[in-house]
Design a protein around this motif. Structure first.
Motif, PDB file in Angstrom:
ATOM      1  N   UNK A  33      -0.183  13.551  -4.072  1.00 31.17           N
ATOM      2  CA  UNK A  33      -0.902  13.716  -5.340  1.00 31.17           C
ATOM      3  C   UNK A  33      -1.146  12.360  -5.998  1.00 31.17           C
ATOM      4  N   UNK A  34      -0.136  11.478  -5.940  1.00 34.80           N
ATOM      5  CA  UNK A  34      -0.315  10.127  -6.494  1.00 34.80           C
ATOM      6  C   UNK A  34      -1.489   9.416  -5.820  1.00 34.80           C
ATOM      7  N   UNK A  35      -1.573   9.534  -4.496  1.00 29.98           N
ATOM      8  CA  UNK A  35      -2.653   8.868  -3.760  1.00 29.98           C
ATOM      9  C   UNK A  35      -4.012   9.444  -4.145  1.00 29.98           C
ATOM     10  N   UNK A  36      -4.093  10.747  -4.279  1.00 26.59           N
ATOM     11  CA  UNK A  36      -5.357  11.376  -4.665  1.00 26.59           C
ATOM     12  C   UNK A  36      -5.775  10.901  -6.057  1.00 26.59           C
ATOM     13  N   UNK A  37      -4.819  10.813  -6.948  1.00 28.79           N
ATOM     14  CA  UNK A  37      -5.134  10.358  -8.309  1.00 28.79           C
ATOM     15  C   UNK A  37      -5.557   8.898  -8.315  1.00 28.79           C
ATOM     16  N   UNK A  38      -4.868   8.053  -7.552  1.00 28.22           N
ATOM     17  CA  UNK A  38      -5.240   6.632  -7.506  1.00 28.22           C
ATOM     18  C   UNK A  38      -6.631   6.444  -6.915  1.00 28.22           C
ATOM     19  N   UNK A  66       0.811  -1.220   0.000  1.00 31.61           N
ATOM     20  CA  UNK A  66       0.000   0.000   0.000  1.00 31.61           C
ATOM     21  C   UNK A  66       0.845   1.270   0.000  1.00 31.61           C
ATOM     22  N   UNK A  67       2.117   1.146   0.381  1.00 26.40           N
ATOM     23  CA  UNK A  67       2.986   2.305   0.545  1.00 26.40           C
ATOM     24  C   UNK A  67       3.472   2.797  -0.820  1.00 26.40           C
ATOM     25  N   UNK A  68       3.566   4.125  -0.983  1.00 28.39           N
ATOM     26  CA  UNK A  68       4.096   4.685  -2.218  1.00 28.39           C
ATOM     27  C   UNK A  68       5.560   4.268  -2.377  1.00 28.39           C
ATOM     28  N   UNK A  69       5.943   3.759  -3.545  1.00 27.79           N
ATOM     29  CA  UNK A  69       7.332   3.290  -3.713  1.00 27.79           C
ATOM     30  C   UNK A  69       8.379   4.379  -3.507  1.00 27.79           C
ATOM     31  N   UNK A  70       7.980   5.641  -3.658  1.00 30.92           N
ATOM     32  CA  UNK A  70       8.942   6.722  -3.443  1.00 30.92           C
ATOM     33  C   UNK A  70       9.392   6.785  -1.985  1.00 30.92           C
ATOM     34  N   UNK A  71       8.547   6.357  -1.063  1.00 33.89           N
ATOM     35  CA  UNK A  71       8.953   6.272   0.339  1.00 33.89           C
ATOM     36  C   UNK A  71      10.155   5.346   0.475  1.00 33.89           C
ATOM     37  N   UNK A  84      14.696  -6.083  10.613  1.00 36.34           N
ATOM     38  CA  UNK A  84      13.719  -5.001  10.497  1.00 36.34           C
ATOM     39  C   UNK A  84      13.252  -4.806   9.056  1.00 36.34           C
ATOM     40  N   UNK A  85      11.917  -4.759   8.903  1.00 36.42           N
ATOM     41  CA  UNK A  85      11.327  -4.542   7.578  1.00 36.42           C
ATOM     42  C   UNK A  85      10.424  -3.322   7.632  1.00 36.42           C
ATOM     43  N   UNK A  86       9.735  -3.061   6.540  1.00 34.75           N
ATOM     44  CA  UNK A  86       8.850  -1.894   6.465  1.00 34.75           C
ATOM     45  C   UNK A  86       7.398  -2.325   6.274  1.00 34.75           C
ATOM     46  N   UNK A  87       7.024  -3.501   6.756  1.00 37.60           N
ATOM     47  CA  UNK A  87       5.695  -4.039   6.498  1.00 37.60           C
ATOM     48  C   UNK A  87       4.636  -3.481   7.437  1.00 37.60           C
ATOM     49  N   UNK A  88       4.920  -3.511   8.735  1.00 37.60           N
ATOM     50  CA  UNK A  88       3.910  -3.297   9.772  1.00 37.60           C
ATOM     51  C   UNK A  88       3.454  -1.838   9.838  1.00 37.60           C
ATOM     52  N   UNK A  89       2.141  -1.632   9.916  1.00 36.15           N
ATOM     53  CA  UNK A  89       1.573  -0.307  10.172  1.00 36.15           C
ATOM     54  C   UNK A  89       1.171  -0.268  11.643  1.00 36.15           C
ATOM     55  N   UNK A  90       1.917   0.403  12.466  1.00 37.55           N
ATOM     56  CA  UNK A  90       1.612   0.441  13.890  1.00 37.55           C
ATOM     57  C   UNK A  90       2.756   0.987  14.710  1.00 37.55           C
ATOM     58  N   UNK A  91       3.997   0.691  14.283  1.00 39.02           N
ATOM     59  CA  UNK A  91       5.148   1.269  14.948  1.00 39.02           C
ATOM     60  C   UNK A  91       5.269   2.745  14.614  1.00 39.02           C
ATOM     61  N   UNK A  92       5.949   3.482  15.475  1.00 40.81           N
ATOM     62  CA  UNK A  92       6.051   4.930  15.242  1.00 40.81           C
ATOM     63  C   UNK A  92       6.648   5.250  13.886  1.00 40.81           C
ATOM     64  N   UNK A  93       7.743   4.577  13.542  1.00 41.21           N
ATOM     65  CA  UNK A  93       8.364   4.925  12.255  1.00 41.21           C
ATOM     66  C   UNK A  93       7.653   4.243  11.095  1.00 41.21           C
ATOM     67  N   UNK A  94       6.945   3.110  11.329  1.00 40.37           N
ATOM     68  CA  UNK A  94       6.335   2.419  10.199  1.00 40.37           C
ATOM     69  C   UNK A  94       4.999   3.025   9.805  1.00 40.37           C
ATOM     70  N   UNK A  95       4.231   3.540  10.758  1.00 44.01           N
ATOM     71  CA  UNK A  95       2.984   4.209  10.396  1.00 44.01           C
ATOM     72  C   UNK A  95       3.254   5.410   9.504  1.00 44.01           C
ATOM     73  N   UNK A  96       4.417   6.026   9.667  1.00 42.14           N
ATOM     74  CA  UNK A  96       4.727   7.196   8.835  1.00 42.14           C
ATOM     75  C   UNK A  96       4.786   6.850   7.351  1.00 42.14           C
ATOM     76  N   UNK A  97       5.159   5.602   7.004  1.00 49.37           N
ATOM     77  CA  UNK A  97       5.237   5.235   5.591  1.00 49.37           C
ATOM     78  C   UNK A  97       3.884   5.393   4.908  1.00 49.37           C
ATOM     79  N   UNK A  98       2.803   5.117   5.651  1.00 51.73           N
ATOM     80  CA  UNK A  98       1.458   5.200   5.099  1.00 51.73           C
ATOM     81  C   UNK A  98       0.975   6.651   5.037  1.00 51.73           C
ATOM     82  N   UNK A  99       1.868   7.575   5.445  1.00 51.38           N
ATOM     83  CA  UNK A  99       1.607   9.009   5.360  1.00 51.38           C
ATOM     84  C   UNK A  99       2.683   9.704   4.523  1.00 51.38           C
ATOM     85  N   UNK A 100       3.395   8.908   3.706  1.00 55.01           N
ATOM     86  CA  UNK A 100       4.368   9.445   2.745  1.00 55.01           C
ATOM     87  C   UNK A 100       5.573  10.101   3.424  1.00 55.01           C
ATOM     88  N   UNK A 101       5.889   9.654   4.625  1.00 55.09           N
ATOM     89  CA  UNK A 101       7.013  10.177   5.392  1.00 55.09           C
ATOM     90  C   UNK A 101       8.133   9.141   5.401  1.00 55.09           C
TER      91      UNK A 101
END
Length: 739
Positions: free
Chosen positions: A391-396, A264-269, A300-317
């Motif tokens: 913008x990518x997310x809005x377009x998708x 679900x994460x933007x590949x640019x992240x 360590x991977x970037x899969x989980x949405x819940x950790x402080x740094x991993x939730x940021x991926x789902x917010x383009x950070x």
């Protein structure tokens, strides 16, 4: 030179010195950590606590024009959660403008690419650096001390450039735990007896180590405070989460991370993560700091949405994590032969050696400097790219789109193989049409009907989305979409918004890939949780909408409030029925029992005045006290109450249950989560410890709750001890010895 000319020259020099001295003097007057605390931060056998740290920050804020302090919340134990904003004096004078730019670019609404480029050129990179989330990982909190001092006192060219280009948010992530652990360590006068082991309770009041599993749920006040900055106020482009400890035989792990990353994460992240990670590792090598590893050098991977740094991926950070060794009590880097060969995952190995806290601190400062340097150098790029991902997310979310999940791809490949074996292979275009068929499209949005059985809980779910920066709409009147009718007050979550990855991840089940290195090998375990769909976890009823849709919708400002259900006063011989299908019905019942108001339940389903009341429905007989109680519950919690007169129905009296909840010395997270739920729903309970059970002190209880880690000889993965030397126990405060 004549005497008169010499005097005039000296006077001119003194005048010039007087004119320039204030600025230079102000820089020199920054109090060092050693001056403040009596020892350098990072000294062996020495920790400061959060209270001391805040006093230091308050002093520095008065001494320096590079720093502003702000309170972002209050901890569960009542401590202030503080954040330092550090940048150049000129930037601090214009903070509101830079915050506005960060917000507009992150949300990506109503901007053209040209406007976004202009804002990126004007704006400043925003970098979040936290520490101490896991309070026994004391390096994370203490690097904040040194980092603050360095940023305020240093005047080298790199720091000046960083301060001009970057706004730095410094955040102690767990003040309660910082005070607890530091005070526990420093309670011993004999430095050789000091230890961060045996901390008697969880270092976050309810959930301990799981405070790094809470970011998507935001159940705790500390998480709520930090989420408000990350996802609703400052929207940093880079977020750095300091942790311990490093993989054995190394000093630290730093990104890049191993696969998988969440689809679900933007590949640019992910690619920007690699960029920042490369800058960190390059700086370690350039400064001759060996022992940093990356990728498969850690788990360590970037899969989980819940950790402080991993939730940021789902917010383009760009979410960064380091795990670093070190303790105020000196340690030794062990011999791990497989770590000694230079490789892509560990470019510069470290040899076994004694290790001091100050060395770990130096690595943390280097890592921070590397992150801030790359943020400065790529300031405009990072600012524009967070817009581009939004913008990518809005377009998708505004067109037909497909998310390719691992097992869907496996099924598709299996079909291709079957076709090939049968001699019926299709064209690439035909196979892509099979993969991207209309039935597997991503939703354009989700509708949460207001007439579901427990709408107040659905409102709580939606408010977790609000805490994470998601835009919510509410129906002002009834409407229909795709042939289904919905009542007024229904909630709408459209996916055409910048944080679309988080929306999909909260509504849709996760599909972790089968991470099997080679045929027949054991699968590589996920780093953390593999599935967590919050809408499912909270039992929320919702509909997916696959096509563009509209309706009589208004944007919700702030948090959603459950509607207050109108009801009339019950007749004198009647009372109030409350369905237990509403979670907050239990709050109402517990309040009634605590107030001595009688509560009954139906023993079988009954229809009264044409309305079905299921078995187990609560009933409060009419009285002035019960009326006041149900009115408050309806107003505070949105609980639906039905006044009626029960006629010839079977009712059974509800009595309070005396609850004993098992816990242990050091604290059980499972028990802590249970305490949290009890407190949320106002159940009275008593915490008991193994010696209480061994002594048979359970006669005053009806129920003993044993969480899943309540087993002899088993320890929680990060908390508690099964066997503690008697000499150590003898030095514990009296209140803890009996545990």
């Amino acid at each position: 030179m004549t005497l008169s000319r010499l005097i005039r020259s000296s006077l001119v020099g003194i005048s010039a010195l007087a004119l320039t001295a204030p600025a230079a003097f102000a820089q020199r007057k920054i109090t060092t950590p050693a001056e403040q605390f009596g020892k350098a931060v990072g000294a062996d056998y020495f920790l400061i606590n959060y209270t001391q740290f805040v006093h230091y920050w308050e002093k520095l804020a008065k001494q320096s024009d590079r720093m502003k302090l702000t309170r972002i919340g209050t901890t569960v134990e009542g401590r202030p959660m503080m954040m330092a904003v550090v940048s150049s004096p000129a930037n601090l004078k214009n903070l509101s403008r830079y915050q506005e730019i960060a917000s507009r670019l992150a949300n990506a609404e109503g901007l053209t690419d040209q406007q976004a480029h202009s804002l990126a050129a004007e704006g400043k990179a925003v970098v979040w650096i936290d520490g101490g989330l896991h309070a026994s990982e004391v390096l994370g909190s203490h690097q904040l001390v040194q980092t603050t001092y360095d940023l305020l006192s240093s005047n080298d060219a790199e720091i000046r450039r960083i301060l001009d280009d970057v706004i730095i948010l410094l955040v102690p992530a767990n003040p309660d735990g910082w005070d607890l652990v530091a005070n526990w360590y420093m309670r011993e006068a004999d430095t050789l007896k000091r230890t961060t082991r045996y901390v008697p309770v969880l270092y976050q009041h309810y959930i301990g180590h799981d405070n790094n599993r809470d970011t998507y749920m935001a159940s705790q006040p500390e998480t709520q405070a930090m989420d408000s900055i990350l996802f609703r106020a400052w929207y940093p482009q880079i977020m750095y989460n300091h942790h311990q400890s490093g993989p054995e035989g190394t000093v630290l792990f730093a990104p890049p991370f191993r696969d998988p990353f969440n689809y679900n994460v933007d590949p640019l992240v992910v690619t920007e993560l690699d960029l920042v990670g490369a800058a960190m590792h390059s700086r370690f090598v350039a400064e001759n700091k060996p022992g940093a590893t990356m990728r498969t050098g850690g788990t360590f991977s970037t899969w989980f949405n819940g950790g402080m740094r991993t939730t940021t991926y789902f917010h383009n950070i760009i979410g960064l994590l380091t795990e670093t060794i070190g303790n105020p009590t000196p340690i030794t880097i062990p011999l791990v032969p497989d770590r000694l060969l230079s490789a892509g995952v560990t470019p510069m190995p470290i040899t076994p050696q004694p290790w001091h806290f100050s060395q770990s601190l130096a690595y943390s400062v280097t890592a921070n400097r590397a992150v801030l340097d790359v943020a400065s150098r790529y300031r405009e790029t990072f600012l524009y790219n967070i817009y581009q991902m939004g913008r990518n997310s809005i377009q998708r979310g505004s067109r037909d789109s497909w998310t390719r999940t691992p097992h869907r791809l496996e099924e598709w490949k299996a079909q291709m193989a079957r076709d090939s074996e049968a001699g019926k292979a299709k064209t690439s275009a035909e196979y892509m049409a099979m993969l991207n068929n209309p039935g597997t499209r991503d939703p354009r949005g989700y509708i949460i009907p207001s007439n579901q059985r427990d709408f107040p809980t659905a409102v709580k779910f939606v408010n977790t989305l609000v805490k994470n920066g998601i835009t919510i709409h509410r129906a002002t009147q009834s409407f229909s979409v795709a042939g289904t009718s919905y009542p007024a007050g229904s909630l709408v979550v459209k996916t055409a918004q910048a944080f679309r990855p988080h929306i999909l991840d909260m509504f849709e089940p996760q599909d972790h890939p089968d991470d099997i290195p080679y045929p027949g090998a054991a699968p590589t375990a996920p780093y953390d949780n593999a599935g967590w769909t919050l809408a499912y976890q909270m039992g929320v009823e919702f509909d997916r909408v696959m096509d563009a849709f509209g309706g009589p919708f208004e944007k919700v400002q702030g948090f959603v409030k459950a509607p207050v259900a109108a009801f009339s006063e019950a007749p004198e011989a009647g009372g109030y029925f409350v369905s237990r299908e509403q979670n907050d019905a239990f709050v109402l019942v517990n309040r009634a029992l605590a107030a001595g108001i009688p509560v009954k339940t139906l023993t079988r389903s009954t229809t009264i005045d044409g309305k079905l009341f299921r078995a187990g429905t609560f009933f409060l007989p009419a009285s002035a006290a019960s009326l006041a109680l149900v009115r408050k519950a309806a107003a505070d919690k949105g609980v639906t109450v039905t006044p009626s007169t029960p006629s010839s129905v079977s009712l059974e009296t509800v009595r309070p249950v005396r609850i004993a909840l098992w816990d242990r010395f050091g604290g059980s997270m499972e028990s802590g989560w249970t305490r949290f739920l009890f407190d949320q729903f106002e159940f009275p309970y008593t915490v008991v410890f193994p010696p209480d059970i061994d002594a048979g002190k359970l006669g005053n209880y009806d129920v003993l709750i044993l969480p899943n880690d309540a087993a002899i000889g088993r320890t929680n993965r990060t908390r508690g001890e099964t066997t503690i030397p008697a000499a150590d126990v003898a030095r514990f405060p009296d209140e803890y010895r009996g545990r």
